[in-house]
Write a protein that holds these residues in place. Structure first.
Motif, PDB file in Angstrom:
ATOM      1  N   PHE A  65      -1.500   7.683 -16.576  1.00  0.00           N
ATOM      2  CA  PHE A  65      -1.879   6.689 -15.575  1.00  0.00           C
ATOM      3  C   PHE A  65      -0.654   5.948 -15.058  1.00  0.00           C
ATOM      4  CE2 PHE A  65      -2.276   2.050 -15.247  1.00  0.00           C
ATOM      5  CZ  PHE A  65      -2.824   1.983 -13.975  1.00  0.00           C
ATOM      6  N   TYR A  66       0.224   5.503 -15.956  1.00  0.00           N
ATOM      7  CA  TYR A  66       1.396   4.749 -15.518  1.00  0.00           C
ATOM      8  C   TYR A  66       2.313   5.593 -14.630  1.00  0.00           C
ATOM      9  CZ  TYR A  66       0.540   0.487 -18.179  1.00  0.00           C
ATOM     10  OH  TYR A  66       0.012  -0.696 -18.624  1.00  0.00           O
ATOM     11  N   ARG A  67       2.432   6.871 -14.940  1.00  0.00           N
ATOM     12  CA  ARG A  67       3.238   7.750 -14.076  1.00  0.00           C
ATOM     13  C   ARG A  67       2.626   7.818 -12.679  1.00  0.00           C
ATOM     14  NH1 ARG A  67       7.354  10.445 -16.112  1.00  0.00           N
ATOM     15  NH2 ARG A  67       7.549  10.804 -18.362  1.00  0.00           N
ATOM     16  N   HIS A  68       1.316   7.994 -12.638  1.00  0.00           N
ATOM     17  CA  HIS A  68       0.627   8.050 -11.341  1.00  0.00           C
ATOM     18  C   HIS A  68       0.708   6.705 -10.627  1.00  0.00           C
ATOM     19  CE1 HIS A  68      -2.352   8.692  -8.256  1.00  0.00           C
ATOM     20  NE2 HIS A  68      -3.040   7.658  -8.706  1.00  0.00           N
ATOM     21  N   PHE A  69       0.535   5.628 -11.364  1.00  0.00           N
ATOM     22  CA  PHE A  69       0.568   4.278 -10.803  1.00  0.00           C
ATOM     23  C   PHE A  69       1.890   4.021 -10.077  1.00  0.00           C
ATOM     24  CE2 PHE A  69       1.323  -0.375 -11.634  1.00  0.00           C
ATOM     25  CZ  PHE A  69       0.298  -0.872 -10.854  1.00  0.00           C
ATOM     26  N   CYS A  70       2.996   4.428 -10.695  1.00  0.00           N
ATOM     27  CA  CYS A  70       4.312   4.240 -10.072  1.00  0.00           C
ATOM     28  C   CYS A  70       4.475   5.151  -8.858  1.00  0.00           C
ATOM     29  CB  CYS A  70       5.423   4.486 -11.091  1.00  0.00           C
ATOM     30  SG  CYS A  70       5.451   3.279 -12.435  1.00  0.00           S
ATOM     31  N   ASP A  71       4.060   6.407  -8.980  1.00  0.00           N
ATOM     32  CA  ASP A  71       4.107   7.322  -7.834  1.00  0.00           C
ATOM     33  C   ASP A  71       3.330   6.758  -6.656  1.00  0.00           C
ATOM     34  OD1 ASP A  71       5.625   9.122  -9.245  1.00  0.00           O
ATOM     35  OD2 ASP A  71       4.067  10.663  -9.404  1.00  0.00           O
ATOM     36  N   MET A  72       2.142   6.247  -6.953  1.00  0.00           N
ATOM     37  CA  MET A  72       1.246   5.766  -5.914  1.00  0.00           C
ATOM     38  C   MET A  72       1.874   4.635  -5.107  1.00  0.00           C
ATOM     39  SD  MET A  72      -2.551   4.216  -6.498  1.00  0.00           S
ATOM     40  CE  MET A  72      -1.817   2.790  -7.325  1.00  0.00           C
ATOM     41  N   ILE A  77       4.236   3.131   0.242  1.00  0.00           N
ATOM     42  CA  ILE A  77       5.341   2.678   1.092  1.00  0.00           C
ATOM     43  C   ILE A  77       5.704   3.757   2.117  1.00  0.00           C
ATOM     44  CG2 ILE A  77       7.789   2.018   1.112  1.00  0.00           C
ATOM     45  CD1 ILE A  77       5.894  -0.118   0.001  1.00  0.00           C
ATOM     46  N   LYS A  78       5.564   5.010   1.731  1.00  0.00           N
ATOM     47  CA  LYS A  78       5.880   6.123   2.632  1.00  0.00           C
ATOM     48  C   LYS A  78       5.011   6.108   3.885  1.00  0.00           C
ATOM     49  CE  LYS A  78       8.362   9.894   3.268  1.00  0.00           C
ATOM     50  NZ  LYS A  78       9.827   9.822   3.450  1.00  0.00           N
ATOM     51  N   LEU A  79       3.851   5.453   3.822  1.00  0.00           N
ATOM     52  CA  LEU A  79       2.966   5.376   4.984  1.00  0.00           C
ATOM     53  C   LEU A  79       3.624   4.693   6.184  1.00  0.00           C
ATOM     54  CD1 LEU A  79      -0.448   4.417   3.336  1.00  0.00           C
ATOM     55  CD2 LEU A  79       0.134   6.604   4.406  1.00  0.00           C
ATOM     56  N   GLU A 120      -4.728   4.197  -0.847  1.00  0.00           N
ATOM     57  CA  GLU A 120      -4.051   3.775   0.383  1.00  0.00           C
ATOM     58  C   GLU A 120      -3.954   4.928   1.384  1.00  0.00           C
ATOM     59  OE1 GLU A 120      -3.359   0.830   1.252  1.00  0.00           O
ATOM     60  OE2 GLU A 120      -3.485  -0.278  -0.637  1.00  0.00           O
ATOM     61  N   TRP A 121      -3.881   6.154   0.881  1.00  0.00           N
ATOM     62  CA  TRP A 121      -3.781   7.297   1.788  1.00  0.00           C
ATOM     63  C   TRP A 121      -5.097   7.597   2.505  1.00  0.00           C
ATOM     64  CZ3 TRP A 121      -0.186  11.995   0.601  1.00  0.00           C
ATOM     65  CH2 TRP A 121       1.135  11.546   0.496  1.00  0.00           C
ATOM     66  N   LEU A 122      -6.175   6.953   2.106  1.00  0.00           N
ATOM     67  CA  LEU A 122      -7.431   7.110   2.842  1.00  0.00           C
ATOM     68  C   LEU A 122      -7.302   6.587   4.267  1.00  0.00           C
ATOM     69  CD1 LEU A 122     -10.091   6.063   0.175  1.00  0.00           C
ATOM     70  CD2 LEU A 122      -9.654   8.369   1.045  1.00  0.00           C
ATOM     71  N   THR A 123      -6.301   5.728   4.502  1.00  0.00           N
ATOM     72  CA  THR A 123      -6.105   5.190   5.850  1.00  0.00           C
ATOM     73  C   THR A 123      -5.586   6.250   6.822  1.00  0.00           C
ATOM     74  OG1 THR A 123      -3.865   4.432   5.314  1.00  0.00           O
ATOM     75  CG2 THR A 123      -5.671   2.875   4.982  1.00  0.00           C
TER      76      THR A 123
END
Length: 288
Positions: A65-72, A77-79, A120-123
């Motif tokens: 989860f923490y790995r994914h949390f940081c990636d996310m 921000i990439k958006l 966030e990518w749902l946007t």
């Protein structure tokens, strides 16, 4: 002006994904091993949700989860700068026809979402679907970060509406026969005297906001829960699962029951992709 105001985040955003993931790995090490950010909360939530799992299994999920949390965070921000064609390459939508069939019949859609996958990518969904798209959000107390998140979320033509204005705004669209797809995150813990109902969620009596169900009923929307499968870093597959085709046929409690049940099954399938850092059951009797 926005480029100057949010210059540090634009600098991050223009970095290629591989560079962002190097920074994410460093952030993971600091967050998980050094700071231990909310590790007690995460492990407590996982023990509540999965009482039959061993300590080793809980720790394994927590670490993933923490790995994914940081990636996310860095993917969000990439958006700010990602190109539409790159989104389309990295974001596969599995069953979009479920939504388009309702839109062709001039029926509103409610996406009853959760803090799952990279929400966030749902946007970016308007890149794949030509529809008036709105999302309700709770404004942050920090205006800088509040404006930053609005900027990211509205880049691909999603209209962000403060939650306290959402019901009136979406009802206005419906009364003027403007078909819309409306996105509401439904898994927050209700505060104070907010409208809420309880249902069973991971074997716990759990409170949920009634706002999404109320709006969906009033606009007689088709309700779907979207969820994400992580294919690899920076690549997701989006699925839509139907809750009800005509929300007016159910009461608010029915809608919340169905949502909670479907969300629980999604989390059980991809536990590392859910947001475990919030004290979800604090107001429902769980001691943290």
């Amino acid at each position: 002006m926005k480029y100057l105001r949010f210059f540090p985040f634009y600098v991050l955003s223009i970095l290629p994904f591989w560079a962002l993931y190097i920074i994410s790995d460093i952030t993971f090490f600091l967050t998980y091993y050094v700071l231990g950010y909310r590790k007690k909360v995460v492990c407590k939530n996982l023990h509540v949700a999965f009482p039959d799992k061993t300590e080793k299994e809980i720790n394994s999920i927590a670490k993933k989860f923490y790995r994914h949390f940081c990636d996310m965070f860095f993917e969000a921000i990439k958006l700010l700068t990602i190109k539409p064609n790159e989104v389309q390459n990295r974001f596969k939508i599995n069953n979009l026809s479920l939504l388009t069939n309702h839109l062709k019949n001039n029926e509103n859609i409610m996406l009853y979402t959760a803090h799952q996958g990279n929400w966030e990518w749902l946007t970016t969904v308007p890149l794949f679907l030509n529809v008036n798209c709105n999302t309700l959000y709770k404004p942050l107390s920090n205006t800088y970060f509040n404006d930053l998140f609005i900027l990211m979320r509205e880049r691909f033509n999603v209209h962000c509406i403060p939650s306290n204005e959402g019901y009136r705004h979406l009802l206005h669209l419906n009364n003027n026969n403007i078909v819309s797809m409306n996105c509401v995150i439904g898994d927050q813990s209700p505060l104070g005297k907010s409208g809420k109902q309880q249902t069973i969620f991971f074997n716990q009596q759990t409170s949920f906001f009634t706002g999404a169900a109320k709006i969906a009923k009033k606009t007689d929307s088709a309700i779907f829960i979207p969820y994400l499968k992580k294919i690899k870093r920076g690549s997701y597959e989006l699925f839509f699962e139907n809750i009800v085709n005509q929300a007016a046929t159910l009461n608010e409690q029915n809608i919340i029951d169905l949502y909670a049940n479907k969300l629980e099954k999604v989390i059980e399938k991809y536990p590392e992709l859910y947001l475990w850092t919030h004290k979800r059951w604090k107001r429902d009797g769980i001691t943290y």
